[in-house]
Design a protein around this motif. Structure first.
Motif, PDB file in Angstrom:
ATOM      1  N   GLN A  28       0.890  -1.286  -0.098  1.00 27.86           N
ATOM      2  CA  GLN A  28      -0.085   0.168   0.157  1.00 27.86           C
ATOM      3  C   GLN A  28       0.882   1.162   0.074  1.00 27.86           C
ATOM      4  O   GLN A  28       1.752   1.143   0.717  1.00 27.86           O
ATOM      5  CB  GLN A  28      -0.982   0.038   1.166  1.00 27.86           C
ATOM      6  CG  GLN A  28      -1.948  -0.930   1.135  1.00 27.86           C
ATOM      7  CD  GLN A  28      -2.857  -0.921   2.304  1.00 27.86           C
ATOM      8  OE1 GLN A  28      -2.456  -0.199   3.311  1.00 27.86           O
ATOM      9  NE2 GLN A  28      -3.980  -2.007   2.462  1.00 27.86           N
ATOM     10  N   HIS A  29       0.477   2.194  -0.510  1.00 26.00           N
ATOM     11  CA  HIS A  29       1.013   3.526  -0.642  1.00 26.00           C
ATOM     12  C   HIS A  29       0.971   4.239   0.611  1.00 26.00           C
ATOM     13  O   HIS A  29       0.114   4.575   1.091  1.00 26.00           O
ATOM     14  CB  HIS A  29       0.605   4.567  -1.818  1.00 26.00           C
ATOM     15  CG  HIS A  29       1.099   5.731  -2.002  1.00 26.00           C
ATOM     16  ND1 HIS A  29       2.542   6.010  -1.917  1.00 26.00           N
ATOM     17  CD2 HIS A  29       0.625   7.115  -1.781  1.00 26.00           C
ATOM     18  CE1 HIS A  29       2.921   7.128  -1.989  1.00 26.00           C
ATOM     19  NE2 HIS A  29       1.751   7.835  -1.874  1.00 26.00           N
ATOM     20  N   GLN A  30       2.003   4.560   1.330  1.00 25.43           N
ATOM     21  CA  GLN A  30       2.036   5.248   2.485  1.00 25.43           C
ATOM     22  C   GLN A  30       2.713   6.820   2.351  1.00 25.43           C
ATOM     23  O   GLN A  30       3.867   6.741   1.586  1.00 25.43           O
ATOM     24  CB  GLN A  30       2.980   4.490   3.595  1.00 25.43           C
ATOM     25  CG  GLN A  30       2.431   3.131   3.836  1.00 25.43           C
ATOM     26  CD  GLN A  30       3.162   2.249   4.969  1.00 25.43           C
ATOM     27  OE1 GLN A  30       4.256   2.822   5.245  1.00 25.43           O
ATOM     28  NE2 GLN A  30       2.623   1.197   5.145  1.00 25.43           N
ATOM     29  N   LEU A  31       1.816   7.677   2.788  1.00 22.52           N
ATOM     30  CA  LEU A  31       2.321   8.956   2.774  1.00 22.52           C
ATOM     31  C   LEU A  31       3.736   9.309   3.600  1.00 22.52           C
ATOM     32  O   LEU A  31       3.676   9.245   4.900  1.00 22.52           O
ATOM     33  CB  LEU A  31       1.391  10.106   3.012  1.00 22.52           C
ATOM     34  CG  LEU A  31      -0.035   9.911   1.919  1.00 22.52           C
ATOM     35  CD1 LEU A  31      -0.805  11.005   2.733  1.00 22.52           C
ATOM     36  CD2 LEU A  31       0.617  10.215   0.617  1.00 22.52           C
ATOM     37  N   LYS A  32       4.717   9.737   3.003  1.00 25.69           N
ATOM     38  CA  LYS A  32       5.918  10.150   3.707  1.00 25.69           C
ATOM     39  C   LYS A  32       5.842  11.644   3.807  1.00 25.69           C
ATOM     40  O   LYS A  32       5.517  12.315   3.023  1.00 25.69           O
ATOM     41  CB  LYS A  32       7.178   9.580   2.707  1.00 25.69           C
ATOM     42  CG  LYS A  32       8.490  10.138   3.403  1.00 25.69           C
ATOM     43  CD  LYS A  32       9.653   9.756   2.779  1.00 25.69           C
ATOM     44  CE  LYS A  32      10.872  10.054   3.319  1.00 25.69           C
ATOM     45  NZ  LYS A  32      12.101   9.889   2.595  1.00 25.69           N
ATOM     46  N   GLY A  37      12.235  21.820   2.428  1.00 24.18           N
ATOM     47  CA  GLY A  37      11.708  22.434   0.960  1.00 24.18           C
ATOM     48  C   GLY A  37      12.852  23.326   0.622  1.00 24.18           C
ATOM     49  O   GLY A  37      13.229  23.864   1.478  1.00 24.18           O
ATOM     50  N   ILE A  38      12.844  23.482  -0.781  1.00 17.22           N
ATOM     51  CA  ILE A  38      13.746  24.325  -1.406  1.00 17.22           C
ATOM     52  C   ILE A  38      12.787  25.120  -2.601  1.00 17.22           C
ATOM     53  O   ILE A  38      12.242  24.189  -3.246  1.00 17.22           O
ATOM     54  CB  ILE A  38      15.092  23.764  -2.028  1.00 17.22           C
ATOM     55  CG1 ILE A  38      16.187  25.004  -2.419  1.00 17.22           C
ATOM     56  CG2 ILE A  38      14.728  22.816  -3.083  1.00 17.22           C
ATOM     57  CD1 ILE A  38      17.293  24.625  -2.584  1.00 17.22           C
ATOM     58  N   CYS A  39      12.801  26.436  -2.652  1.00 17.26           N
ATOM     59  CA  CYS A  39      12.062  27.012  -3.528  1.00 17.26           C
ATOM     60  C   CYS A  39      12.598  27.955  -4.416  1.00 17.26           C
ATOM     61  O   CYS A  39      13.630  28.823  -3.651  1.00 17.26           O
ATOM     62  CB  CYS A  39      10.781  27.678  -2.826  1.00 17.26           C
ATOM     63  SG  CYS A  39       9.808  26.526  -2.276  1.00 17.26           S
ATOM     64  N   ASP A 132       3.604  14.747  -1.360  1.00 13.78           N
ATOM     65  CA  ASP A 132       3.906  15.094  -2.713  1.00 13.78           C
ATOM     66  C   ASP A 132       5.190  16.207  -2.689  1.00 13.78           C
ATOM     67  O   ASP A 132       5.083  17.262  -1.907  1.00 13.78           O
ATOM     68  CB  ASP A 132       2.706  15.823  -3.432  1.00 13.78           C
ATOM     69  CG  ASP A 132       3.024  16.130  -5.108  1.00 13.78           C
ATOM     70  OD1 ASP A 132       3.925  15.489  -5.449  1.00 13.78           O
ATOM     71  OD2 ASP A 132       2.266  16.806  -5.768  1.00 13.78           O
ATOM     72  N   PRO A 133       6.070  16.159  -3.426  1.00 14.37           N
ATOM     73  CA  PRO A 133       7.190  16.934  -3.329  1.00 14.37           C
ATOM     74  C   PRO A 133       7.214  18.123  -4.202  1.00 14.37           C
ATOM     75  O   PRO A 133       7.964  19.430  -3.921  1.00 14.37           O
ATOM     76  CB  PRO A 133       8.308  16.309  -4.055  1.00 14.37           C
ATOM     77  CG  PRO A 133       7.741  15.181  -4.949  1.00 14.37           C
ATOM     78  CD  PRO A 133       6.374  14.974  -4.336  1.00 14.37           C
ATOM     79  N   SER A 149       6.424  31.140  -6.754  1.00 16.43           N
ATOM     80  CA  SER A 149       7.455  30.252  -6.098  1.00 16.43           C
ATOM     81  C   SER A 149       7.121  29.045  -6.700  1.00 16.43           C
ATOM     82  O   SER A 149       6.060  28.301  -6.429  1.00 16.43           O
ATOM     83  CB  SER A 149       7.547  30.582  -4.670  1.00 16.43           C
ATOM     84  OG  SER A 149       8.636  29.819  -4.014  1.00 16.43           O
ATOM     85  N   LEU A 150       8.148  28.248  -7.015  1.00 16.51           N
ATOM     86  CA  LEU A 150       8.096  26.950  -7.418  1.00 16.51           C
ATOM     87  C   LEU A 150       9.211  26.213  -6.653  1.00 16.51           C
ATOM     88  O   LEU A 150      10.134  26.683  -6.396  1.00 16.51           O
ATOM     89  CB  LEU A 150       8.265  26.605  -8.892  1.00 16.51           C
ATOM     90  CG  LEU A 150       7.264  27.096  -9.758  1.00 16.51           C
ATOM     91  CD1 LEU A 150       7.603  26.951 -11.239  1.00 16.51           C
ATOM     92  CD2 LEU A 150       6.007  26.699  -9.556  1.00 16.51           C
ATOM     93  N   GLY A 151       8.899  24.836  -5.975  1.00 15.74           N
ATOM     94  CA  GLY A 151       9.985  24.085  -5.180  1.00 15.74           C
ATOM     95  C   GLY A 151       9.501  22.743  -5.171  1.00 15.74           C
ATOM     96  O   GLY A 151       8.781  22.178  -5.665  1.00 15.74           O
ATOM     97  N   LEU A 152      10.737  22.025  -4.483  1.00 20.47           N
ATOM     98  CA  LEU A 152      10.552  20.704  -3.936  1.00 20.47           C
ATOM     99  C   LEU A 152      10.575  20.400  -2.733  1.00 20.47           C
ATOM    100  O   LEU A 152      11.496  21.206  -2.167  1.00 20.47           O
ATOM    101  CB  LEU A 152      11.607  19.788  -4.949  1.00 20.47           C
ATOM    102  CG  LEU A 152      11.616  20.039  -6.431  1.00 20.47           C
ATOM    103  CD1 LEU A 152      12.619  19.320  -7.122  1.00 20.47           C
ATOM    104  CD2 LEU A 152      10.324  19.186  -6.850  1.00 20.47           C
TER     105      LEU A 152
END
Length: 154
Positions: A28-32, A37-39, A132-133, A149-152
């Protein structure tokens, strides 16, 4: 005879369910929880890079971050760019993927090589699905101005 063969099936089903349950949980998919974060933030009239770390997560609808920002903002009239560093505690409110984001802190600005301390303030929208990253931010503040702003997250 039917009773013993029927009870054998019960034991086989019971044993296989104990073996299969952990395997199903692994699949099963488990949310990490992504706490860093970097933006990249182009704004009017600025550009900056920010690094953030989630420090506290007391409730599902409220998160506390510490954000460091390095960038430059421009004087639209004289076409001069001034560097800055900001440190800002930030609060993110909301559940799901849509959030209100606020922050207040300090900015070290170096116009004409004379360091000054300013306030750092922002209010904006943040879109980030749990686990979600991808981070999308939009809003306004000091010293970034109006920004997108866009980031991961990682």
């Amino acid at each position: 005879m039917k009773t013993s063969s029927h009870s054998g099936w019960k034991w086989l089903v019971l044993l296989s369910s104990f073996i299969m349950a952990p395997l199903l949980a692994i699949g099963q998919h488990q949310l990490k929880e992504l706490r860093n974060g970097i933006c990249l933030t182009p704004g009017i009239p600025s550009i900056s890079v920010s690094l953030e770390r989630q420090l506290a997560h007391k409730k599902e609808n409220r998160r506390f971050y510490l954000r460091g920002i390095a960038g430059k903002f421009g004087d639209l009239v004289n076409q001069e760019w001034t560097g800055y560093l900001a440190l800002m505690p930030a609060w993110v409110f909301g559940t799901g993927e849509h959030h209100l984001e606020t922050g207040i802190g300090l900015t070290l600005v170096e116009p004409s090589h004379q360091p000054e301390t300013w306030a750092a303030i922002n209010v904006g929208y943040r879109r980030q699905k749990p686990g979600d990253p991808f981070i999308f931010r939009a809003g306004g503040g000091i010293p970034e101005g109006a920004y997108i702003s866009l980031g991961l997250a990682f």
